[in-house]
Design a protein around this motif. Structure first.
Motif, short mmCIF file in Angstrom:
data_model
loop_
_atom_site.label_atom_id
_atom_site.label_comp_id
_atom_site.label_asym_id
_atom_site.label_seq_id
_atom_site.Cartn_x
_atom_site.Cartn_y
_atom_site.Cartn_z
N ARG A 203 0.82 -1.22 0.00
CA ARG A 203 0.00 0.00 0.00
C ARG A 203 0.85 1.27 0.00
O ARG A 203 0.34 2.36 -0.22
CB ARG A 203 -0.95 -0.01 1.21
N VAL A 204 2.14 1.11 0.22
CA VAL A 204 3.04 2.28 0.14
C VAL A 204 3.03 2.89 -1.26
O VAL A 204 3.43 4.03 -1.45
CB VAL A 204 4.48 1.85 0.55
N ILE A 205 2.54 2.14 -2.22
CA ILE A 205 2.44 2.65 -3.59
C ILE A 205 1.59 3.91 -3.66
O ILE A 205 1.82 4.79 -4.49
CB ILE A 205 1.85 1.55 -4.53
N ALA A 206 0.60 4.01 -2.76
CA ALA A 206 -0.29 5.18 -2.77
C ALA A 206 0.50 6.46 -2.52
O ALA A 206 0.10 7.55 -2.96
CB ALA A 206 -1.39 5.02 -1.73
N TYR A 207 1.60 6.36 -1.80
CA TYR A 207 2.47 7.53 -1.60
C TYR A 207 3.49 7.65 -2.74
O TYR A 207 3.67 8.72 -3.31
CB TYR A 207 3.20 7.42 -0.26
N LEU A 208 4.14 6.54 -3.04
CA LEU A 208 5.29 6.61 -3.95
C LEU A 208 4.92 6.98 -5.39
O LEU A 208 5.69 7.63 -6.09
CB LEU A 208 6.03 5.27 -3.93
N TRP A 209 3.75 6.56 -5.85
CA TRP A 209 3.37 6.84 -7.24
C TRP A 209 2.44 8.05 -7.35
O TRP A 209 2.05 8.42 -8.44
CB TRP A 209 2.70 5.60 -7.86
N HIS A 210 2.07 8.61 -6.23
CA HIS A 210 1.13 9.74 -6.25
C HIS A 210 1.81 10.98 -6.81
O HIS A 210 2.93 11.32 -6.41
CB HIS A 210 0.64 10.00 -4.82
N PRO A 211 1.14 11.71 -7.72
CA PRO A 211 1.79 12.88 -8.34
C PRO A 211 2.00 14.06 -7.39
O PRO A 211 2.85 14.91 -7.66
CB PRO A 211 0.81 13.27 -9.46
N LEU A 212 1.24 14.14 -6.29
CA LEU A 212 1.40 15.31 -5.40
C LEU A 212 2.79 15.35 -4.75
O LEU A 212 3.51 16.34 -4.91
CB LEU A 212 0.28 15.33 -4.35
N PRO A 213 3.23 14.30 -4.02
CA PRO A 213 4.60 14.36 -3.48
C PRO A 213 5.66 14.33 -4.58
O PRO A 213 6.73 14.92 -4.42
CB PRO A 213 4.69 13.13 -2.57
N LEU A 214 5.35 13.64 -5.68
CA LEU A 214 6.34 13.57 -6.77
C LEU A 214 6.73 14.97 -7.25
O LEU A 214 7.93 15.31 -7.30
CB LEU A 214 5.76 12.75 -7.93
N TRP A 215 5.75 15.80 -7.56
CA TRP A 215 6.04 17.12 -8.13
C TRP A 215 6.35 18.16 -7.07
O TRP A 215 7.20 19.03 -7.27
CB TRP A 215 4.88 17.57 -9.02
N GLU A 216 5.68 18.08 -5.93
CA GLU A 216 5.87 19.13 -4.92
C GLU A 216 7.14 18.95 -4.09
O GLU A 216 7.60 19.89 -3.45
CB GLU A 216 4.64 19.19 -3.99
N ILE A 217 7.70 17.74 -4.10
CA ILE A 217 8.95 17.52 -3.35
C ILE A 217 10.13 17.36 -4.32
O ILE A 217 11.09 18.12 -4.27
CB ILE A 217 8.82 16.31 -2.41
N ALA A 218 10.05 16.37 -5.19
CA ALA A 218 11.20 16.10 -6.07
C ALA A 218 11.44 17.23 -7.07
O ALA A 218 12.58 17.50 -7.43
CB ALA A 218 11.00 14.78 -6.81
N ASN A 219 10.38 17.89 -7.53
CA ASN A 219 10.57 18.99 -8.48
C ASN A 219 10.59 20.35 -7.79
O ASN A 219 11.57 21.09 -7.88
CB ASN A 219 9.49 18.96 -9.55
N SER A 220 9.52 20.70 -7.09
CA SER A 220 9.46 22.03 -6.47
C SER A 220 10.32 22.12 -5.21
O SER A 220 10.74 23.21 -4.82
CB SER A 220 8.01 22.39 -6.13
N GLY A 221 10.55 20.98 -4.54
CA GLY A 221 11.42 20.97 -3.37
C GLY A 221 10.84 21.70 -2.17
O GLY A 221 11.51 22.54 -1.57
N HIS A 222 9.63 21.36 -1.79
CA HIS A 222 9.02 22.03 -0.64
C HIS A 222 9.46 21.38 0.67
O HIS A 222 9.53 20.15 0.79
CB HIS A 222 7.49 22.01 -0.76
N VAL A 223 9.68 22.23 1.65
CA VAL A 223 10.21 21.78 2.94
C VAL A 223 9.17 20.96 3.72
O VAL A 223 9.50 20.34 4.73
CB VAL A 223 10.70 22.98 3.77
N ASP A 224 7.96 20.92 3.21
CA ASP A 224 6.92 20.08 3.84
C ASP A 224 7.37 18.62 3.93
O ASP A 224 6.87 17.87 4.77
CB ASP A 224 5.62 20.17 3.04
#
Length: 454
Positions: A203-224
């Motif tokens: 079920r960790v897939i729900a986090y790892l493949w989700h576009p929200l953390p993908l773009w907001e962390i790996a691309n935009s780099g938010h400290v969240d």
């Protein structure tokens, strides 16, 4: 010849039955391939079609992630995890290649770290202040937003992080890699909690493949990302029998972004005074290195942020805006709304605290509900504020959490693009979906009770 509707329905039904006959691992891999394709074209689509194209592609990716999560639960962990983890890493490595698409906040992080390394309190000066002229460069300084109007807004634990990371390297890439390190902590803790609750670790897939953390962390780099990692680490420690230690870590996460504050209710036993005192002490100690500026340690939060985000005037508070549409604007309605919202959060927080001893799953479900309620009442304007609920998409998997996490991508809309969709519309879709999901869950619960009682 025009096909008959019945024939189309028959063909669609045959397609669905064929898909159901395929091994779940093959279906999972197929969705993974489609997600890779969507992610590959998103930066180009963004440049050509703007934020509306970005939203369309990422929301589609989010919907596919729901299907992937469903199939992943049917595949043995030893066969699926390599695919889930591997694809999560590949997607992040790809979006890391591009400059941040929709946010420039990360440049402020690097700047704040540089200012502290020079022995200067980051809450003292605007970046454009002449006192900091000797720190300017051509890569970071020109990209800082509000450089001539706002001191930093980020609380002390975020500042500690900025200082430490920039001692390794003063670049956006180094900062994003550090935040991806935070994500690795989050993913590990999600898997540990899933095992603890006897849920499929896939079920960790729900986090790892989700576009929200993908773009907001790996691309935009938010400290969240740091906030979420500290919050989840605190929860793990607290839910395994060390509530006070967990509370300290959750307090640290609040000192990255305050949105994690409701989580404290999930580990608190009413009317235990030790935990509030420990949290207050932790907060005071963290602010200590910066108190030379007095109340200035609150930074931009009290010097423009509440007005800029439409909170002090109530313009961007979704529920209050709905009220005003129906009954008009009245003097003092923002204060009344703030008091009512605080009472709602206190009531729900006490309810969660009273049931926190019922088990890990129950505690996590209560915390998830508290965070959703806080997001509804504050109705933030940007998608990265919703990263706080991302672990709960995997841990709880409720429809309401899925709806909000995917709907948050609608807030990627920017004013400076054509075909701007007003925030009132996007927030109505987002939070209207949340109410619909809650109503559906309540109806199902009622039907189940009726069925159980015969």
């Amino acid at each position: 010849m025009k096909p008959m509707p019945g024939a189309i329905a028959s063909q669609f039904g045959r397609l669905v039955r064929s898909a159901n006959n395929l091994p779940p691992l093959h279906l999972l891999a197929g969705i993974g391939v489609v997600l890779v394709c969507l992610t590959l074209v998103t930066p180009c689509a963004f440049k050509a079609g703007g934020d509306n194209a970005f939203m369309a592609l990422t929301i589609l990716a989010g919907l596919l992630t729901i299907a992937a999560a469903r199939f992943a639960e049917r595949v043995p962990a030893d066969r699926a995890l390599w695919l889930i983890l591997g694809l999560g890493i590949v997607l992040r490595a790809y979006v890391l290649l591009f400059d941040p698409l929709l946010s420039s906040d990360i440049y402020r992080y690097v700047w704040d770290g540089r200012v502290q390394a020079a022995g200067i309190n980051p809450y003292r000066y605007f970046p454009a202040d002449e006192a900091l002229a000797f720190l300017r460069d051509g890569a970071i300084f020109p990209n800082i937003n509000r450089a001539d109007t706002a001191v930093t807004i980020y609380p002390p634990v975020a500042q500690f992080f900025f200082l430490i990371v920039t001692r390794i390297g003063e670049s956006v890439t180094v900062m994003r890699l550090a935040l991806l390190g935070c994500e690795s902590v989050t993913v590990t803790l999600i898997m540990l909690l899933l095992r603890r609750m006897n849920h499929p670790v896939t079920r960790v897939i729900a986090y790892l493949w989700h576009p929200l953390p993908l773009w907001e962390i790996a691309n935009s780099g938010h400290v969240d990302a740091l906030m979420v990692a500290l919050m989840l680490l605190g929860l793990w420690i607290a839910l395994t029998g060390h509530a006070l230690r967990g509370a300290v870590l959750i307090a640290f996460s609040v000192l990255v972004k305050p949105y994690a504050a409701p989580v404290l209710a999930g580990i608190w036993r009413p009317w235990d005074l030790k935990m509030p005192l420990v949290v207050i002490a932790a907060v005071a100690l963290c602010y200590l290195p910066y108190v030379s500026v007095g109340w200035g340690v609150l930074g931009f939060l009290t010097k423009g942020y509440l007005m800029e985000e439409g909170i002090s005037a109530g313009n961007d508070l979704w529920l209050l805006s709905l009220w005003r549409l129906a009954f008009g604007e009245h003097q003092g309605d923002v204060v009344a709304y703030a008091v009512l919202a605080a009472l709602v959060m206190m009531f729900k927080g006490l309810s969660v605290a009273r049931s926190s001893h019922h088990g890990i799953a129950s505690s996590l479900a209560g915390i998830n509900m508290l965070l959703l309620l806080a997001l509804l009442l504050l109705s933030p304007n940007y998608p990265w504020y919703f990263l706080v609920i991302m672990p709960f998409v995997a841990l709880c998997g409720s429809a309401s959490t899925w709806v909000v996490s995917i709907g948050a991508l609608l807030l990627s809309e920017q004013l400076d693009w054509d075909f701007y969709i007003p925030r009132m519309v996007t927030k109505s879709i987002l939070f209207g979906g949340l109410f619909l999901a809650w109503a559906l869950a309540a109806w199902r619960t009622r039907m189940q009770r009726i069925a159980d009682t015969g």
